[in-house]
Design an enzyme around this catalytic site. Structure first.
Site, PDB file in Angstrom:
ATOM      1  CB  SER A 184     -23.043  90.316 111.844  1.00 34.58           C
ATOM      2  OG  SER A 184     -23.908  91.022 110.983  1.00 34.58           O
ATOM      3  CG  HIS A 211     -20.741  88.885 115.379  1.00 34.69           C
ATOM      4  ND1 HIS A 211     -20.948  87.554 115.105  1.00 34.69           N
ATOM      5  CD2 HIS A 211     -21.867  89.523 114.978  1.00 34.69           C
ATOM      6  CE1 HIS A 211     -22.132  87.406 114.535  1.00 34.69           C
ATOM      7  NE2 HIS A 211     -22.712  88.583 114.446  1.00 34.69           N
ATOM      8  CE  LYS A 224     -24.958  86.301 116.741  1.00 32.33           C
ATOM      9  NZ  LYS A 224     -25.634  87.550 116.522  1.00 32.33           N
TER      10      LYS A 224
END
Ligand SMILES: *Cc1c(COP(=O)(O)O)cnc(C)c1O
Length: 385
Positions: free
Chosen positions: A178, A206, A238
């Site tokens: 990350s 991610h 995200k």
């Protein structure tokens, strides 16, 4: 008494440039945001595909809110589990090529819940040094023995696995790291897991939406099935632009977590409208492949331009493109100077990253333009010179 002098501790944080404060957004998450009346180009968001404020996602949210109301009213195992939760779980399982998926309220809770349910006293957890805080905390909560290996160092991991006499062994790694943007080698991890009779858990917070042809993340890009990566975690907040997270895996894994994952059981189910919005964004993520293509093109552009300006980049082909500053105060000053120029770039300090690797964490999204990136890089080169 002294332990409770919080003011002293706060003052110490300020003196070390470690004090954190929040910026208040006066509008939606987007590439152009407003803070304190100032317009800024945002290079700090994890909304990689630009879906957080997408009209179709919002419409799905509003339609579901009309039908289901706002609060879910209860935990999943009582009466909070709606048909929207259920449908999303089926779609996520299909999307990731797993038998089933289980939605959690947040990624932090998914990690705490899965790890603490799966291992305990007498077991061992093997984690990459740069794993996300929620994975490390999940390990601690589980009371299993904690083993850390240097970042992506599978040789060291192999040694630790060989030495271990734990009953159950669980290897855990971020998929895309990350704060660094680089990736784990899933094939190597899966091979080690098999050789040492360990389970493998990958947190692809991610990677989901960003990597792989259809956006199913690092497991799709590197081609690993459910048998090789039996415990797959990813977040919805995200690239998918909503909120929450999920664990995907076998029928037994999901049934086990429903029985045993305390952060799943003892909490109110997320609002059904958020699930409906996620179903819409999951569709867009798969259909609008241009978002991933554009993102990759912007990543290449950023790296080429940054290189020409003499900026040192990390080995990352993801939207996370950190610039290492290696000093708290300098990182804060650079971030402030960029803010003055109209760019939001957050300085990341310890304990989020190890001391000496303080950085500016720049993130790109599919909705940025090359002009915005060029503008950022010019200001950045000035701020660092
Ligand atoms: C953001 C993140 C989480 C936590 O997810 P939330 O839904 O924000 O709680 C977990 N793991 C990684 C690697 C993350 O980046």
């Amino acid at each position: 008494m002294k332990a409770w002098f919080l003011a002293d501790q706060l003052a110490a944080l300020k003196a070390e440039h470690l004090y954190r404060s929040r910026k208040t957004l006066e509008g939606p998450q987007a590439t152009c945001i407003q803070i304190d009346g100032e317009k800024l180009v945002n290079f700090s968001s994890n909304d990689y595909l630009g879906l957080a404020n997408n009209p179709k996602v919002k419409k799905a949210y509003l339609t579901a809110a009309e039908k289901f109301g706002v609060g879910s009213g209860s935990a999943h195992l009582i009466c909070g589990h709606s048909s929207e939760h259920h449908a999303l779980e089926e779609e996520l399982a299909d999307f990731t090529g797993r038998e089933r998926a289980l939605v959690f309220s947040t990624g932090y809770m998914a990690n705490l819940g899965a790890i603490s349910a799966l291992v305990g006293k007498g077991d061992a957890v093997f984690q990459d040094k740069l794993n996300h805080a929620s994975l490390l905390d999940g390990g601690k909560l589980s009371e299993a023995k904690q083993r850390r290996y240097l970042h992506n160092n599978t040789e060291r991991l192999q040694q630790l696995l060989k030495q271990s006499e734990a009953k159950k062994k669980l290897i855990i790694s971020d998929g895309v790291f990350s704060m660094d943007g680089d990736t784990a080698n899933l094939t190597e991890l899966a091979t080690l897991a098999e050789q040492h009779d360990a389970a493998l858990m990958i947190d692809d917070a991610h990677g989901i939406g960003v990597l792989g042809k259809k956006g199913a993340g690092l497991v799709e890009q590197q081609g690993l099935n459910q048998q090789q990566v039996p415990i797959l975690m990813a977040t919805l907040g995200k690239a998918l632009g909503t909120a929450g997270a999920f664990i995907a895996g076998s029928e037994e894994l999901i049934e086990f977590l429903i029985q045993r994952a305390r952060p799943y059981i003892y909490t109110t189910a997320p609002p059904p409208a958020v699930m409906a919005a996620t179903r819409a964004s999951l569709q867009l993520c798969q259909q609008e492949t241009w978002r991933r293509d554009k993102l990759q093109q912007l990543i290449r552009h950023f790296r080429m331009q940054a290189d020409q300006l003499g900026l040192t980049l990390l080995d990352s082909n993801t939207p996370i493109q950190p610039i290492i500053i290696a000093d708290n105060e300098k990182a804060m000053k650079a971030s402030e100077s960029l803010f003055g120029e109209g760019f939001l770039v957050t300085a990341i300090r310890s304990p989020t990253v190890p001391k000496g690797s303080e950085r500016l964490r720049i993130t790109l999204t599919a909705e940025h333009s090359e002009e915005q990136i060029d503008g950022l890089l010019e200001s950045l080169a000035d701020a660092l010179s």
